[in-house]
Scaffold this motif. Structure first.
Motif, PDB file in Angstrom:
ATOM      1  N   UNK A 178       0.823  -1.204   0.000  1.00 13.73           N
ATOM      2  CA  UNK A 178       0.000   0.000   0.000  1.00 13.73           C
ATOM      3  C   UNK A 178       0.861   1.259   0.000  1.00 13.73           C
ATOM      4  N   UNK A 179       2.017   1.218   0.661  1.00 11.62           N
ATOM      5  CA  UNK A 179       2.928   2.362   0.630  1.00 11.62           C
ATOM      6  C   UNK A 179       3.402   2.637  -0.790  1.00 11.62           C
ATOM      7  N   UNK A 180       3.676   1.564  -1.530  1.00  9.40           N
ATOM      8  CA  UNK A 180       4.063   1.723  -2.937  1.00  9.40           C
ATOM      9  C   UNK A 180       2.929   2.353  -3.736  1.00  9.40           C
ATOM     10  N   UNK A 181       1.687   1.925  -3.468  1.00  2.79           N
ATOM     11  CA  UNK A 181       0.545   2.507  -4.176  1.00  2.79           C
ATOM     12  C   UNK A 181       0.378   3.987  -3.834  1.00  2.79           C
ATOM     13  N   UNK A 182       0.608   4.347  -2.564  1.00  2.38           N
ATOM     14  CA  UNK A 182       0.543   5.754  -2.173  1.00  2.38           C
ATOM     15  C   UNK A 182       1.668   6.553  -2.830  1.00  2.38           C
ATOM     16  N   UNK A 183       2.835   5.911  -2.985  1.00  8.04           N
ATOM     17  CA  UNK A 183       4.022   6.625  -3.459  1.00  8.04           C
ATOM     18  C   UNK A 183       4.008   6.807  -4.971  1.00  8.04           C
ATOM     19  N   UNK A 184       3.680   5.748  -5.708  1.00  6.65           N
ATOM     20  CA  UNK A 184       3.817   5.802  -7.171  1.00  6.65           C
ATOM     21  C   UNK A 184       2.527   6.286  -7.847  1.00  6.65           C
ATOM     22  N   UNK A 185       1.480   5.440  -7.947  1.00  5.51           N
ATOM     23  CA  UNK A 185       0.319   5.928  -8.701  1.00  5.51           C
ATOM     24  C   UNK A 185      -0.402   7.092  -8.035  1.00  5.51           C
ATOM     25  N   UNK A 202      -2.214  11.764  -8.587  1.00  3.40           N
ATOM     26  CA  UNK A 202      -3.251  12.525  -7.889  1.00  3.40           C
ATOM     27  C   UNK A 202      -2.704  13.539  -6.885  1.00  3.40           C
ATOM     28  N   UNK A 203      -1.478  13.371  -6.421  1.00  4.04           N
ATOM     29  CA  UNK A 203      -0.851  14.402  -5.595  1.00  4.04           C
ATOM     30  C   UNK A 203      -0.147  15.454  -6.440  1.00  4.04           C
ATOM     31  N   UNK A 204       0.386  15.008  -7.579  1.00  3.24           N
ATOM     32  CA  UNK A 204       1.170  15.913  -8.420  1.00  3.24           C
ATOM     33  C   UNK A 204       0.472  16.191  -9.754  1.00  3.24           C
TER      34      UNK A 204
END
Length: 795
Positions: A769-776, A781-783
């Motif tokens: 889940x950390x990878x999902x928060x970090x990459x996609x 959606x953050x950038x």
């Protein structure tokens, strides 16, 4: 992971060689089978899978005999050719025996794994979850035809229907009972063929599930409902054993332990023994002791057990297990000598179990530390670069201290497995404390005004109780959604209120943004209401098809229209096309605005956000749509108080609310929490790009909503204006800073826990889940999304 190869263990030649009990096998797997125990000539077991309890990992465990590895999570959703396995399997051993062809029908995971093993068949993609009937019909039709042929030695069948029903409507779905009866009928038909067809008189029938499911229909974690599946060995020959089994309605020990418990890897040596083929080289399984009675000669039984024991000892003494004991040391373990009896065989089986446990423990924490080193180094570099670009977090100022204390507390929490599994507590409490602080610092001294200021805090607490968060508990846990589930009319009223408020907000925004093309506003409002109406019809009809009980009191003619005649795929496609057209229109209108209007605060941001909100409503399960209404009310209050917020506080608020919303919508740090139903809106089959995008947006609808709508906080503080782009880029840098800090904390926790089994059962899903928060999520959606919205609004 278990060793990938091992030398063949020599069989004790002092014992007469055994003979195979069966020449052929029908291996039937029902995806997510829970309890389909039927009376007859069958030996039932409760089979425990490994973690992750996903189809790919479970298929490998039942064929190779090696335990699950979490890397299988990344391959499980692969819709391409996959990565074929070259490891030894009982299928390959049976093919080498030359008894006949190997045939397969069902979930194409088997073909992806063992492309060269099967001689014929019809693999089907199981990724289109809404189809609960045609895949099973395809498999059963072909299976009945194959039972009339005599040129095969293995017929492997994998039915995905029950798994699809679970993902659509949970374990208690309205369709579950009928689907189970369908599978029961198929099992009965196959068994009757074994009794009547002469060419099948020496055929073993194995029927079971690849994994279980929790009451929401999910699987992939390590909870008892997810790792417990039924497994039956069936043959008319079993009647000679004069054994009878009850069909208990309650488990004997664990929550799902209805019969003798075996591990999923135990299927492999059991199949090898029953079919008279060598044990696959990487298997760490133990032959199911209860099936030894099929051999009347105790020496044959001893040969089976000793072959299994020698095989495990050969794996045990390999250097990559870190053990010192070798196969030559078996004599020091006080092996029972002649005469052999049931007691001595039981002791040998117990010794095999000890070898198995030692192998499992020796390899459970085996991860590639070098990759973690590289990952931690990359996270540190990203963190330093983000710090260097952010002016609001200069060393030793207040924001810098808040950032480090907050992230340090989160990182420390990740060192405790319970807090990882219950991470929602951290985000719920931290976001509540922050909301209270904003209320306290921005509120007036008036008692009445202060009381109204508590409304967002109350709404935030309500959102936290919306879903059940303790997924491991077999008991019903109090939640707002649990109350609404028993009162569906109240839920649909809340959904209607959410859509009506969305329509009202859009109309109010249009009135405030009157321009030279004001004559278009009535038409825009009408189009907006039409799309909302189509969304409501789609959500209601799709939910009714999953749970027909929602409309059981409606007239039959209306039920027929809702359940059979409404073209849901076309409706969803109309909504998505309308949103795309609306996005293009807003962008073009923004480009044509007067220069004087372009200097105002993001005049086109609100229409863009409304398009985003409509898409998110489409991708949110109906039960969670009212949460978006709660978030809108919270945001309105925050925007009114945003003038008091610094750039760091704005970003901190969005970070807190994105993560809090993720858990409030029912998500958790387990693969079982993933929802797939909304991932196929507007699609008639699985699409390699649209299905994953829709599925991701469905599961991250709350965080995406806050990430996009949170820009209104930026605009309210003046940081998002065209004439001051530095404030926007500062905001993006701060978001990156939080993400890099979180990634570093998760990887550091995995590194510190690397030698423990918990790294696979708890930390691996959290890291995923950390990878999902970090990459996609961060990149898109953050950038990407805020940058796109900001750019279009400032054209």
């Amino acid at each position: 992971m278990a060793p990938s190869s091992a030398r063949r263990a020599a069989v004790d030649r002092s014992v007469l060689s055994r003979s195979a009990s069966f020449e052929k096998v029908v291996f039937l797997i029902i995806d997510a089978l829970r309890r389909l125990i039927r009376s007859g000539a069958a030996m039932p077991f409760t089979m425990k899978t490994g973690s992750p309890s996903l189809t790919r990992a479970c298929v490998k465990a039942m064929t190779i005999g090696s335990p699950s590895i979490f890397l299988d999570v990344f391959h499980n959703a692969d819709d391409g050719p996959g990565t074929p396995e070259t490891t030894d399997t009982w299928l390959a051993q049976l093919k080498a025996a030359g008894r006949g062809e190997l045939v397969f029908y069902g979930d194409d995971t088997w073909i992806q794994l063992f492309a060269e093993v099967f001689d014929r068949g019809c693999p089907i993609s199981p990724l289109f979850v809404p189809d609960i009937h045609s895949p099973d019909l395809n498999v059963s039709t072909n299976a009945m035809r194959e039972l009339q042929r005599d040129d095969w030695s293995a017929l492997v069948l994998h039915f995905p229907g029950i798994d699809h029903v679970g993902h659509m409507g949970g374990a208690d779905s309205d369709f579950m009972a009928s689907k189970q009866r369908q599978m029961d009928a198929i099992i009965r038909e196959i068994y009757e063929a074994l009794e009547t067809e002469a060419h099948l008189d020496s055929t073993l029938f194995v029927a079971g599930g690849d994994h279980g499911m929790d009451r929401w229909g999910g699987h992939g974690g390590a909870s008892d409902p997810e790792v417990s599946a039924a497994m039956m060995f069936i043959s008319p020959q079993f009647k000679l054993l004069n054994r009878t089994y009850e069909s208990p309605v309650a488990p004997t020990v664990g929550a799902f332990d209805y019969y003798t418990v075996i591990r999923q890897v135990d299927v492999v040596p059991t199949m090898a023994g029953l079919l008279g083929i060598p044990i696959p080289s990487a298997s760490i399984g133990v032959f199911a002791h209860e099936l030894l009675d099929l051999w009347s000669d105790i020496k044959d039984r001893a040969n089976l057990v000793l072959e299994n024991l020698n095989h495990l000892s050969a794996l045990f003494c390999k250097s990559d297990t870190g053990m010192d004991v070798c196969q030559t040391d078996l004599d020091r373990h006080h092996l029972p000598q002649e005469p052999l009896n049931e007691k001595s065989l039981a002791e040998l089986s117990l010794m095999s179990k000890k070898f198995q446990n030692a192998l499992d423990n020796a390899t459970s924490g085996n991860i590639q530390v070098s990759i973690l080193h590289y990952g931690i180094a990359i996270a540190v570099i990203a963190l330093l670069l983000a710090c260097a670009t952010c002016k609001s977090t200069l060393p030793l100022n207040r924001d810098f201290l808040v950032l480090n204390l907050f992230q340090l507390g989160h990182s420390l929490a990740l060192l405790f497995p319970y807090l990882v599994e219950a991470e929602h507590h951290f985000w719920f409490w931290s976001s509540t404390v922050w909301m209270g602080w904003v209320v306290f610092t921005t509120g007036c001294h008036s008692y009445a005004v202060g009381l109204r200021s508590l409304t967002p805090v109350v709404l935030h607490l309500l959102a936290q109780r919306w879903n059940i968060h303790d997924r491991s508990s077999p008991e019903e846990v109090y939640s707002i959604l649990g109350l609404l589930d028993r009162r569906p009319l109240c839920l649909w009223l809340l959904i209607a209120v959410t859509l009506l408020h969305t329509s009202y907000t859009f109309a109010a925004q249009s009135r405030r943004n009157v321009t030279r093309d004001a004559e278009d506003n009535p038409l825009l409002g009408l189009a907006h209401r039409a799309v909302l109406l189509f969304i409501f019809v789609f959500k209601f009809a799709s939910a009714a098809r999953i749970r027909p009980g929602l409309i059981d009191r409606a007239p039959e003619w209306l039920q027929g229209i809702i359940l059979e005649q409404l073209p849901l795929t076309r409706i969803a496609q109309f909504v998505f096309v309308s949103l795309a057209i609306g996005l293009g229109y807003v962008a073009l209108r923004s480009h044509a605005r007067d220069a004087s209007l372009k200097n105002e605060k993001a005049t086109e941001l609100l229409p863009l956000l409304e398009i985003l909100n409509l898409y998110l409503i489409m991708q949110t399960v109906p039960a969670n749509i009212p949460l978006l209404f709660i978030y809108r009310l919270q945001l309105e209050w925050l925007v009114s108080s945003a003038v008091h917020l610094s750039p760091f506080q704005v970003c901190f608020a969005i970070v807190l609310f994105t993560h809090s919303a993720f858990f409030a919508l029912g998500n958790a740090n387990t693969i079982a929490a993933l929802r797939y139903t909304e991932g196929f809106n507007g699609l008639q089959a699985h699409h390699w790009l649209l299905s994953p995008v829709h599925t991701f947006c469905s599961n991250y609808a709350g965080p995406i909503w806050w990430s996009g709508n949170g820009l209104r906080l930026l605009v309210a503080t003046g940081q998002g204006e065209r004439r001051s782009p530095s404030g926007f880029f500062e905001h993006l840098g701060l978001r990156t800073l939080f993400v890099a800090y979180g990634l570093l904390g998760a990887m550091a926790a995995c590194y510190l826990r690397r030698e423990e089994a918990v790294v696979w059962t708890v930390m691996a899903p959290k890291f995923l889940y950390t990878v999902l928060w970090t990459v996609p999520f961060h990149l898109l959606f953050n950038m990407g999304m805020p940058t796109g919205l900001w750019a279009v609004a400032q054209l």
